[in-house]
Enzyme design. Structure first.
Site, PDB file in Angstrom:
ATOM      1  N   ALA A   1      -7.594   5.450  39.203  1.00 24.63           N
ATOM      2  CA  ALA A   1      -6.929   6.762  39.120  1.00 24.63           C
ATOM      3  C   ALA A   1      -5.415   6.640  39.274  1.00 24.63           C
ATOM      4  O   ALA A   1      -4.659   7.416  38.700  1.00 24.63           O
ATOM      5  CB  ALA A   1      -7.485   7.697  40.187  1.00 24.63           C
TER       6      ALA A   1
ATOM      7  N   TRP B   1      10.035   7.735  11.184  1.00 21.88           N
ATOM      8  CA  TRP B   1       9.778   6.887  12.360  1.00 21.88           C
ATOM      9  C   TRP B   1      10.966   5.973  12.611  1.00 21.88           C
ATOM     10  O   TRP B   1      10.809   4.801  12.928  1.00 21.88           O
ATOM     11  CB  TRP B   1       8.487   6.058  12.208  1.00 21.88           C
ATOM     12  CG  TRP B   1       7.310   6.846  11.788  1.00 21.88           C
ATOM     13  CD1 TRP B   1       6.579   6.691  10.662  1.00 21.88           C
ATOM     14  CD2 TRP B   1       6.726   7.962  12.498  1.00 21.88           C
ATOM     15  NE1 TRP B   1       5.580   7.634  10.613  1.00 21.88           N
ATOM     16  CE2 TRP B   1       5.658   8.418  11.725  1.00 21.88           C
ATOM     17  CE3 TRP B   1       7.033   8.602  13.702  1.00 21.88           C
ATOM     18  CZ2 TRP B   1       4.873   9.499  12.114  1.00 21.88           C
ATOM     19  CZ3 TRP B   1       6.244   9.686  14.081  1.00 21.88           C
ATOM     20  CH2 TRP B   1       5.188  10.097  13.291  1.00 21.88           C
TER      21      TRP B   1
ATOM     22  N   SER C   1       3.952  -0.698   6.133  1.00 25.44           N
ATOM     23  CA  SER C   1       3.788  -2.156   5.991  1.00 25.44           C
ATOM     24  C   SER C   1       4.298  -2.625   4.631  1.00 25.44           C
ATOM     25  O   SER C   1       4.871  -3.702   4.496  1.00 25.44           O
ATOM     26  CB  SER C   1       2.311  -2.538   6.124  1.00 25.44           C
ATOM     27  OG  SER C   1       1.841  -2.260   7.420  1.00 25.44           O
TER      28      SER C   1
ATOM     29  N   GLU D   1       7.790  -2.981  13.754  1.00 24.20           N
ATOM     30  CA  GLU D   1       8.372  -4.256  13.279  1.00 24.20           C
ATOM     31  C   GLU D   1       7.343  -5.169  12.636  1.00 24.20           C
ATOM     32  O   GLU D   1       7.353  -6.381  12.838  1.00 24.20           O
ATOM     33  CB  GLU D   1       9.034  -4.989  14.455  1.00 24.20           C
ATOM     34  CG  GLU D   1      10.276  -4.308  14.964  1.00 24.20           C
ATOM     35  CD  GLU D   1      11.496  -4.567  14.088  1.00 24.20           C
ATOM     36  OE1 GLU D   1      11.409  -5.394  13.168  1.00 24.20           O
ATOM     37  OE2 GLU D   1      12.526  -3.919  14.332  1.00 24.20           O
ATOM     38  N   GLY D   2       6.429  -4.556  11.878  1.00 26.36           N
ATOM     39  CA  GLY D   2       5.324  -5.310  11.318  1.00 26.36           C
ATOM     40  C   GLY D   2       4.197  -5.263  12.326  1.00 26.36           C
ATOM     41  O   GLY D   2       4.309  -5.829  13.420  1.00 26.36           O
TER      42      GLY D   2
HETATM   43  O1  GRA Z   1       9.321 -14.873  -4.733  1.00 20.56           O
HETATM   44  P1  GRA Z   1      10.355 -13.810  -4.785  1.00 20.56           P
HETATM   45  O2  GRA Z   1      11.707 -14.258  -5.174  1.00 20.56           O
HETATM   46  O3  GRA Z   1       9.878 -12.611  -5.520  1.00 20.56           O
HETATM   47  O4  GRA Z   1      10.534 -13.323  -3.270  1.00 20.56           O
HETATM   48  C1  GRA Z   1       9.436 -12.875  -2.515  1.00 20.56           C
HETATM   49  C2  GRA Z   1       9.461 -13.501  -1.171  1.00 20.56           C
HETATM   50  O5  GRA Z   1       9.786 -14.877  -1.249  1.00 20.56           O
HETATM   51  C3  GRA Z   1       9.712 -11.418  -2.214  1.00 20.56           C
HETATM   52  O6  GRA Z   1      10.432 -11.400  -0.976  1.00 20.56           O
HETATM   53  C4  GRA Z   1      10.550 -12.709  -0.469  1.00 20.56           C
HETATM   54  N1  GRA Z   1      10.294 -12.721   0.966  1.00 20.56           N
HETATM   55  C5  GRA Z   1      11.131 -13.201   1.881  1.00 20.56           C
HETATM   56  N2  GRA Z   1      12.341 -13.733   1.768  1.00 20.56           N
HETATM   57  C6  GRA Z   1      12.956 -14.160   2.872  1.00 20.56           C
HETATM   58  C7  GRA Z   1       9.173 -12.275   1.607  1.00 20.56           C
HETATM   59  N3  GRA Z   1       9.286 -12.467   2.919  1.00 20.56           N
HETATM   60  C8  GRA Z   1      10.486 -13.045   3.110  1.00 20.56           C
HETATM   61  C9  GRA Z   1      11.176 -13.508   4.236  1.00 20.56           C
HETATM   62  N4  GRA Z   1      10.668 -13.382   5.472  1.00 20.56           N
HETATM   63  N5  GRA Z   1      12.397 -14.040   4.085  1.00 20.56           N
HETATM   64  C10 GRA Z   1       8.467 -10.591  -2.107  1.00 20.56           C
HETATM   65  O7  GRA Z   1       7.638 -11.212  -1.160  1.00 20.56           O
HETATM   66  P2  GRA Z   1       6.170 -10.721  -0.866  1.00 20.56           P
HETATM   67  O8  GRA Z   1       5.594 -11.571   0.199  1.00 20.56           O
HETATM   68  O9  GRA Z   1       5.423 -10.562  -2.169  1.00 20.56           O
HETATM   69  O10 GRA Z   1       6.442  -9.267  -0.269  1.00 20.56           O
HETATM   70  P3  GRA Z   1       5.445  -8.155   0.144  1.00 20.56           P
HETATM   71  O11 GRA Z   1       4.031  -8.592  -0.059  1.00 20.56           O
HETATM   72  O12 GRA Z   1       5.899  -6.902  -0.501  1.00 20.56           O
HETATM   73  O13 GRA Z   1       5.749  -7.963   1.693  1.00 20.56           O
HETATM   74  C11 GRA Z   1       5.611  -8.940   2.636  1.00 20.56           C
HETATM   75  C12 GRA Z   1       5.395  -8.321   4.020  1.00 20.56           C
HETATM   76  C13 GRA Z   1       4.101  -7.543   4.096  1.00 20.56           C
HETATM   77  C14 GRA Z   1       5.361  -9.477   5.003  1.00 20.56           C
HETATM   78  C15 GRA Z   1       6.608  -7.388   4.350  1.00 20.56           C
HETATM   79  O14 GRA Z   1       6.650  -6.275   3.509  1.00 20.56           O
HETATM   80  C16 GRA Z   1       6.633  -6.936   5.779  1.00 20.56           C
HETATM   81  O15 GRA Z   1       7.152  -7.635   6.628  1.00 20.56           O
HETATM   82  N6  GRA Z   1       6.071  -5.727   6.092  1.00 20.56           N
HETATM   83  C17 GRA Z   1       6.154  -5.166   7.407  1.00 20.56           C
HETATM   84  C18 GRA Z   1       7.223  -4.126   7.476  1.00 20.56           C
HETATM   85  C19 GRA Z   1       7.884  -4.006   8.791  1.00 20.56           C
HETATM   86  O16 GRA Z   1       7.956  -4.948   9.583  1.00 20.56           O
HETATM   87  N7  GRA Z   1       8.448  -2.861   9.065  1.00 20.56           N
HETATM   88  C20 GRA Z   1       9.187  -2.652  10.245  1.00 20.56           C
HETATM   89  C21 GRA Z   1       9.841  -1.340  10.200  1.00 20.56           C
HETATM   90  S1  GRA Z   1      11.219  -1.164  11.283  1.00 20.56           S
HETATM   91  C22 GRA Z   1      10.572  -0.897  12.817  1.00 20.56           C
HETATM   92  O17 GRA Z   1       9.416  -0.989  13.062  1.00 20.56           O
HETATM   93  C23 GRA Z   1      11.559  -0.544  13.854  1.00 20.56           C
HETATM   94  C24 GRA Z   1      11.085  -0.763  15.267  1.00 20.56           C
HETATM   95  C25 GRA Z   1      12.250  -0.770  16.180  1.00 20.56           C
HETATM   96  C26 GRA Z   1      11.949  -1.248  17.572  1.00 20.56           C
HETATM   97  O18 GRA Z   1      10.965  -0.823  18.188  1.00 20.56           O
HETATM   98  O19 GRA Z   1      12.772  -2.028  18.109  1.00 20.56           O
END
Ligand code: GRA
Length: 383
Positions: A338, A155, A131, A361-362
């Site tokens: 079943a 993964w 995450s 994907e989050g």
């Molecule tokens: O203010 P800044 O200039 O420092 O920028 C911040 C923010 O504005 C910085 O990033 C920017 N930002 C974005 N910019 C454009 C954040 N979100 C966005 C956005 N959507 N668009 C840092 O931001 P932050 O909020 O402090 O970042 P954070 O707390 O480190 O992370 C945010 C968050 C938790 C939402 C993010 O890390 C996240 O989405 N985590 C989930 C990871 C994820 O989805 N992984 C998926 C892996 S791939 C996968 O699962 C493949 C599956 C394939 C399949 O099944 O099809």
């Protein structure tokens, strides 16, 4: 508001449905059981243009749009969830190259991805960075005008079979998330290691680990500027997340269809089991959760097609669809008893596959975090 699909979208949806039922369906159970990678089907989906919906014609796409892509994804996932993962693995890198790549990069790399000739993937997650994307440790150090990539990604869908990967790594650790960069990497090179991993579901979608050990990556393979990787990654996730939502929708629908069909067929205590209100309760919830998720998925795609911000809408769609799929698969299993638990029927596969959508994907919790922070005014999702 217009809730009718255009004739063009209906034709695309029907093409995908027909392909899924005729070409994917007959071997879905066996492909799942034997964990088969169906390279032939990956190619066929390319030939049918499934990967090109959000890519303009000049780069080999059709430009039909995001809604078309979601309709296709839902139809494929309804028949075999694992097969829709390949759509995301081609389109995820492609759409990111389209948005952030140079003209030269797009011309060179997009057409083979869209045709399904190059098998793609994207590598974000690491053993200690799921995450928390910015916690990644992979590094790409500059050396003699190129980069030396080191690190472990885990993964990663398609890791065992992909030709190319969109990889995120730190070029400058001191800059925190502003020190991450994106690279489009050839995986057929010395310095790339792969290991297959087994999971509960999506067995026909190969998944695993990618290791990079002093892998040479040319500067021309960097996507965007140095330090833009986190922004690119968040942008990419907003596209691929929606694709997952459409996949979850397909699984929710498959489970609901199986439950309804069984209710109308199975008799106990002298009547069809659909007559029992406890089953009707489950069916009603399945129908409503699925339809609500569908409207959210379509709306997020509608916004994407109008180039309007949709991060909040994508998170809502992903959360709703993942939960709808998990609920529907669980409910279908209860109704089929079943026959749901048996590995001779597809519902147990829906159940295993559905769980993945609450994780990938989050996770559902990450989507809730994005939605709640927006609602509370802490951090706008659509920036
Ligand atoms: O203010 P800044 O200039 O420092 O920028 C911040 C923010 O504005 C910085 O990033 C920017 N930002 C974005 N910019 C454009 C954040 N979100 C966005 C956005 N959507 N668009 C840092 O931001 P932050 O909020 O402090 O970042 P954070 O707390 O480190 O992370 C945010 C968050 C938790 C939402 C993010 O890390 C996240 O989405 N985590 C989930 C990871 C994820 O989805 N992984 C998926 C892996 S791939 C996968 O699962 C493949 C599956 C394939 C399949 O099944 O099809």
């Amino acid at each position: 508001m217009d809730f009718d699909l255009t004739d063009e979208l209906i034709a695309v949806r029907d093409l995908a449905r027909d392909f899924a039922e005729k070409e994917i369906g007959p071997t879905a159970a066996q492909d799942d059981r034997e964990r088969r990678f169906r390279r032939d089907l990956v190619s066929k989906m390319g030939e049918l243009g499934f990967y090109g919906c959000v890519i303009p014609e000049e780069y080999g796409g059709s430009g039909l749009g995001a809604l078309a892509l979601m309709l296709i994804t839902e139809e494929i996932a309804r028949v075999h969830s694992a097969m829709r993962v390949f759509i995301n693995m081609q389109v995820g890198p492609a759409v990111t190259l389209l948005q952030f790549g140079t003209e030269e990069q797009k011309k060179k790399w997009l057409p083979p991805l869209i045709r399904g000739e190059t098998v793609g993937c994207f590598a974000i997650t690491e053993p200690d960075a799921g995450s928390d994307v910015a916690a990644m440790r992979a590094t790409a150090a500059r050396k003699n005008g190129a980069y030396v990539l080191n690190g472990t990604k885990i993964w990663i869908s398609n890791a065992p079979v992909a030709d190319r990967a969109l990889v995120y790594a730190y070029t400058d650790r001191s800059q925190k998330h502003k020190g991450i960069s994106a690279f489009y990497v050839d995986l057929h090179q010395p310095g790339v290691g792969r290991r297959s991993l087994e999971t509960l579901g999506a067995h026909a979608s190969p998944i695993g680990e990618l290791t990079f050990e002093n892998l040479q990556v040319l500067e021309e393979n960097r996507i965007g500027n140095e330090g833009e990787g986190f922004k690119i990654c968040m942008w990419q996730l907003n596209q691929t997340r929606l694709s997952c939502a459409a996949g979850a929708l397909g699984v929710a629908r498959a489970a609901r269809e199986a439950a309804v069909s069984y209710c109308n067929q199975r008799e106990q205590f002298g009547q069809k089991i659909g007559q029992f209100q406890m089953n009707q309760d489950l069916i009603a919830q399945m129908v409503v959760e699925e339809e609500a998720a569908r409207l959210l998925v379509y709306r997020a795609a509608f916004l994407a097609d109008r180039k309007r911000p949709n991060n909040l809408e994508v998170s809502m769609a992903k959360y709703a669809a993942a939960e709808a799929a998990a609920f529907a698969a669980d409910a279908a299993l209860r109704i089929l008893g079943a026959y749901g638990y048996s590995t001779e029927f597809p519902v147990e596969r829906y159940f295993r596959d559905a769980k993945s959508y609450q994780i990938v994907e989050g996770s559902s919790n990450i989507q809730k975090l994005i939605i709640a922070q927006d609602a509370l005014g802490y951090r706008k999702a659509n920036r």
